[in-house]
Design an enzyme around this catalytic site. Sequence first.
Site, PDB file in Angstrom:
ATOM      1  N   MET A  11      43.917  69.413  68.730  1.00 34.32           N
ATOM      2  CA  MET A  11      44.747  68.225  68.948  1.00 34.32           C
ATOM      3  C   MET A  11      44.805  67.399  67.660  1.00 34.32           C
ATOM      4  O   MET A  11      45.147  66.218  67.690  1.00 34.32           O
ATOM      5  CB  MET A  11      44.201  67.406  70.116  1.00 34.32           C
ATOM      6  CG  MET A  11      44.238  68.220  71.416  1.00 34.32           C
ATOM      7  SD  MET A  11      44.302  67.230  72.900  1.00 34.32           S
ATOM      8  CE  MET A  11      42.777  66.338  72.771  1.00 34.32           C
ATOM      9  N   GLY A  12      44.442  68.024  66.535  1.00 31.86           N
ATOM     10  CA  GLY A  12      44.545  67.340  65.243  1.00 31.86           C
ATOM     11  C   GLY A  12      43.372  66.433  64.939  1.00 31.86           C
ATOM     12  O   GLY A  12      42.334  66.493  65.586  1.00 31.86           O
TER      13      GLY A  12
ATOM     14  N   LEU B 110      41.556  66.647  62.225  1.00 29.23           N
ATOM     15  CA  LEU B 110      40.614  67.749  62.027  1.00 29.23           C
ATOM     16  C   LEU B 110      39.376  67.325  61.237  1.00 29.23           C
ATOM     17  O   LEU B 110      39.465  66.519  60.308  1.00 29.23           O
ATOM     18  CB  LEU B 110      41.327  68.896  61.294  1.00 29.23           C
ATOM     19  CG  LEU B 110      42.617  69.382  61.976  1.00 29.23           C
ATOM     20  CD1 LEU B 110      43.267  70.492  61.152  1.00 29.23           C
ATOM     21  CD2 LEU B 110      42.359  69.858  63.396  1.00 29.23           C
TER      22      LEU B 110
ATOM     23  N   HIS C  15      36.334  71.855  63.020  1.00 29.15           N
ATOM     24  CA  HIS C  15      37.575  72.633  63.156  1.00 29.15           C
ATOM     25  C   HIS C  15      37.691  73.648  62.008  1.00 29.15           C
ATOM     26  O   HIS C  15      38.114  74.780  62.198  1.00 29.15           O
ATOM     27  CB  HIS C  15      38.808  71.720  63.085  1.00 29.15           C
ATOM     28  CG  HIS C  15      38.957  70.795  64.257  1.00 29.15           C
ATOM     29  ND1 HIS C  15      38.810  69.436  64.151  1.00 29.15           N
ATOM     30  CD2 HIS C  15      39.278  71.042  65.545  1.00 29.15           C
ATOM     31  CE1 HIS C  15      39.027  68.879  65.332  1.00 29.15           C
ATOM     32  NE2 HIS C  15      39.310  69.827  66.202  1.00 29.15           N
TER      33      HIS C  15
ATOM     34  N   GLN D  52      46.322  66.581  79.574  1.00 25.61           N
ATOM     35  CA  GLN D  52      44.872  66.625  79.753  1.00 25.61           C
ATOM     36  C   GLN D  52      44.198  65.257  79.602  1.00 25.61           C
ATOM     37  O   GLN D  52      42.984  65.166  79.637  1.00 25.61           O
ATOM     38  CB  GLN D  52      44.248  67.649  78.811  1.00 25.61           C
ATOM     39  CG  GLN D  52      44.221  67.255  77.343  1.00 25.61           C
ATOM     40  CD  GLN D  52      43.710  68.395  76.480  1.00 25.61           C
ATOM     41  OE1 GLN D  52      44.401  69.379  76.236  1.00 25.61           O
ATOM     42  NE2 GLN D  52      42.479  68.265  75.998  1.00 25.61           N
TER      43      GLN D  52
ATOM     44  N   LYS E 257      30.793  72.553  71.417  1.00 31.68           N
ATOM     45  CA  LYS E 257      30.622  71.143  71.774  1.00 31.68           C
ATOM     46  C   LYS E 257      31.294  70.849  73.124  1.00 31.68           C
ATOM     47  O   LYS E 257      30.747  70.154  73.961  1.00 31.68           O
ATOM     48  CB  LYS E 257      31.205  70.240  70.700  1.00 31.68           C
ATOM     49  CG  LYS E 257      31.065  68.824  71.131  1.00 31.68           C
ATOM     50  CD  LYS E 257      31.622  67.824  70.206  1.00 31.68           C
ATOM     51  CE  LYS E 257      31.902  66.584  70.987  1.00 31.68           C
ATOM     52  NZ  LYS E 257      33.284  66.517  71.427  1.00 31.68           N
TER      53      LYS E 257
ATOM     54  N   ARG F  65      37.096  61.894  68.067  1.00 28.41           N
ATOM     55  CA  ARG F  65      36.987  60.521  68.589  1.00 28.41           C
ATOM     56  C   ARG F  65      35.936  59.685  67.846  1.00 28.41           C
ATOM     57  O   ARG F  65      35.914  58.467  67.997  1.00 28.41           O
ATOM     58  CB  ARG F  65      36.652  60.541  70.078  1.00 28.41           C
ATOM     59  CG  ARG F  65      37.826  61.009  70.945  1.00 28.41           C
ATOM     60  CD  ARG F  65      37.486  60.901  72.422  1.00 28.41           C
ATOM     61  NE  ARG F  65      38.603  61.239  73.270  1.00 28.41           N
ATOM     62  CZ  ARG F  65      38.915  62.469  73.658  1.00 28.41           C
ATOM     63  NH1 ARG F  65      38.185  63.486  73.261  1.00 28.41           N
ATOM     64  NH2 ARG F  65      39.956  62.693  74.440  1.00 28.41           N
TER      65      ARG F  65
HETATM   66  O1  PAF Z   1      39.553  70.955  72.524  1.00 27.48           O
HETATM   67  C1  PAF Z   1      40.695  70.510  72.314  1.00 27.48           C
HETATM   68  O2  PAF Z   1      40.991  69.944  71.267  1.00 27.48           O
HETATM   69  C2  PAF Z   1      41.756  70.661  73.395  1.00 27.48           C
HETATM   70  O3  PAF Z   1      41.218  70.533  74.663  1.00 27.48           O
HETATM   71  C3  PAF Z   1      42.578  71.959  73.281  1.00 27.48           C
HETATM   72  C4  PAF Z   1      41.707  73.186  73.487  1.00 27.48           C
HETATM   73  C5  PAF Z   1      43.235  72.019  71.915  1.00 27.48           C
HETATM   74  C6  PAF Z   1      43.681  71.984  74.338  1.00 27.48           C
HETATM   75  O4  PAF Z   1      44.578  70.926  74.163  1.00 27.48           O
END
Ligand code: PAF
Length: 281
Positions: free
Chosen positions: A30-31, A33, A37, A61, A151, A189
């Site tokens: 979801m960026g 990063l 990541h 989500q 995580k 976050r």
């Molecule tokens: O872990 C995340 O960042 C998100 O839940 C994912 C797997 C990219 C799905 O949107």
Amino acid sequence: MKVSKTISSLKSVISQWRLGGQRIGFIPTMGHLHAGHIELVNQARSHCDKVVVSIFVNPLQFNEASDFEAYPKTLDMDQKKLISAKTDLLFLPDNEMMYTNGRVATTKVCVPEITQELEGEHRPGHFDGVSTVVNKLFNLVQPCMAFFGEKDYQQLLLVRKMVDDLNMPVKIQAVPTHREEDGLAMSSRNSRLLEDQRKLAPELYKVLQQLVQKLEIPDISLQEVELAAEKLLKNQGFEVEYVSVRDAYNLQPVTAQTTVKVVLAAARLGKVRLIDNIVVR
Ligand code: PAF
């Protein structure tokens, strides 16, 4: 690095690679990063011929609108990091492309067994959003392997279960949690923590480590150690959602048959919700 902003441009690159017999490794994100990541990208590079990363802040989500609005967006920086890590393709879908009806996906994927408790209990609807978007992304990218951090432990088990139940032709590779020097699990976050909260945040991991040590005491009551950890965190200023010792394979309560345990916790510091876990190997 190629950047695809449409499904058709993604598909034309992917189909060429697949025709050439190249193995595609995929990291959905979801960026915003961080090094965790990038470790997933490095792992993908070492296992596969081509590495695809997606950045999509998936509205489906988020169970709290404020969390969705506040989710950090740092596309320029993300792109630089992905280029340095030798990513081959960045897929940047938008909401309209992923969900033709805006926020409401007409077909949802739901993995009931693994998603009722823990995160599922505290974030209603969250996991249906995750399984639905990951399913869609897998269908679009058609990876041989996909890489997920430990995580988000419950998310990892959910994706494994979905892939297994639906016979999806993708191997899920787990990658250990990346931590800051003080032990705080890396998360997009974390940048929203205020200075005092950031100082306190590593205590979550420390308390879980202490709990794991106590598990070595013969006949120790799990409920007692969970409550003691919760109390410790509360006394330090965390708003605790759960601290729980579970079977690491299915997240069910620990039984005599349990061979590997996992300790999981979620706690808030102000507006920021932190999760962490330790697999007791
Ligand atoms: O872990 C995340 O960042 C998100 O839940 C994912 C797997 C990219 C799905 O949107």
